[in-house]
Design a protein around this motif. Structure first.
Motif, mmCIF file in Angstrom:
data_model
loop_
_atom_site.group_PDB
_atom_site.id
_atom_site.type_symbol
_atom_site.label_atom_id
_atom_site.label_comp_id
_atom_site.label_asym_id
_atom_site.label_seq_id
_atom_site.Cartn_x
_atom_site.Cartn_y
_atom_site.Cartn_z
ATOM 1 N N LEU A 53 1.093 -1.060 0.326
ATOM 2 C CA LEU A 53 0.058 -0.067 0.488
ATOM 3 C C LEU A 53 0.709 1.426 -0.043
ATOM 4 C CD1 LEU A 53 -3.403 0.565 2.012
ATOM 5 C CD2 LEU A 53 -1.264 1.935 1.852
ATOM 6 N N TYR A 54 0.606 2.127 -0.910
ATOM 7 C CA TYR A 54 1.304 3.601 -1.003
ATOM 8 C C TYR A 54 0.486 4.510 -0.896
ATOM 9 C CZ TYR A 54 4.621 6.823 -2.221
ATOM 10 O OH TYR A 54 6.018 7.460 -2.723
ATOM 11 N N LEU A 55 1.027 5.340 0.264
ATOM 12 C CA LEU A 55 0.154 6.871 0.557
ATOM 13 C C LEU A 55 0.731 7.730 -0.121
ATOM 14 C CD1 LEU A 55 -1.398 8.482 2.549
ATOM 15 C CD2 LEU A 55 0.498 7.927 4.276
ATOM 16 N N GLU A 56 -0.120 8.337 -1.099
ATOM 17 C CA GLU A 56 0.063 9.392 -1.725
ATOM 18 C C GLU A 56 0.156 11.054 -1.312
ATOM 19 O OE1 GLU A 56 1.246 11.377 -5.239
ATOM 20 O OE2 GLU A 56 1.496 9.389 -5.028
ATOM 21 N N ASP A 57 -0.914 10.829 -0.071
ATOM 22 C CA ASP A 57 -0.697 12.150 0.527
ATOM 23 C C ASP A 57 -1.876 11.642 0.990
ATOM 24 O OD1 ASP A 57 0.016 13.572 -1.794
ATOM 25 O OD2 ASP A 57 -1.850 13.691 -2.434
ATOM 26 N N LEU A 58 -0.838 12.307 2.675
ATOM 27 C CA LEU A 58 -1.870 12.279 3.834
ATOM 28 C C LEU A 58 -2.229 13.857 3.964
ATOM 29 C CD1 LEU A 58 -3.019 10.356 6.870
ATOM 30 C CD2 LEU A 58 -0.465 11.304 7.200
ATOM 31 N N TYR A 59 -3.156 13.866 4.546
ATOM 32 C CA TYR A 59 -3.512 15.434 5.161
ATOM 33 C C TYR A 59 -4.101 15.643 5.714
ATOM 34 C CZ TYR A 59 -4.863 20.722 4.257
ATOM 35 O OH TYR A 59 -4.809 22.079 4.947
#
Length: 160
Positions: free
Chosen positions: A81-87
């Motif tokens: 699983l690749y987290l592209e954006d955490l905001y």
């Protein structure tokens, strides 16, 4: 204060794009965002979704998001699983929203049989680096990320 996490819905696309723009501004790259609501709608809810998103709400109002996709490791033979954006919005920071999103995505990774959960962070973002390390993340210092984009991509493809 109540944190509620839920899968993004199609009507969240304007909020997701707003969060993407706010994150890009924080990362000193606001001029790089070319995504539109239509592009995000297709990427998240089209016939072949390229990514998925989770919305965090605090007391019923959107307070953050995590946008992710699945990749594959030939070394493990399993997906990752690749987290592209955490905001997380400025007013919700420090209230557990980011931790809740990371925990939730780790759960998705485990449920889907992923052997890795990865993301990138800018080297100057010391707050994020400390936060990620506190969650057990370790930097992959021996690896360098490379990117081909803009005019270089069609050139590499032999189509320019």
């Amino acid at each position: 204060m109540t944190i509620h996490l839920r899968p993004a819905a199609r009507d969240d696309v304007p909020t997701i794009l707003r969060f993407v723009r706010e994150l890009a501004e924080f990362e000193r790259a606001a001029d790089k965002v070319v995504a539109t609501e239509a592009l995000l709608d297709d990427a998240l809810f089209g016939d072949q979704p390229a990514a998925y998103a989770v919305i965090a709400e605090v007391d019923g109002a959107p307070a953050g998001m995590a946008l992710y996709f699945f990749n594959f490791s030939t070394w493990t033979g399993w997906r990752g699983l690749y987290l592209e954006d955490l905001y997380v919005t400025p007013e919700a920071r420090g209230k557990g929203v980011g931790a809740a999103l990371l925990t939730h995505l780790a759960g998705i990774a485990v449920d889907r049989g992923c052997t890795r959960f990865e993301w990138a962070v800018l080297d100057w973002n010391e707050n994020a680096i400390r936060f990620y390390r506190s969650k057990g993340a370790v930097p992959m210092d021996e690896w360098r990320t490379y990117r081909v984009s803009g005019d270089a991509l069609p050139r590499l493809a032999g189509r320019a």
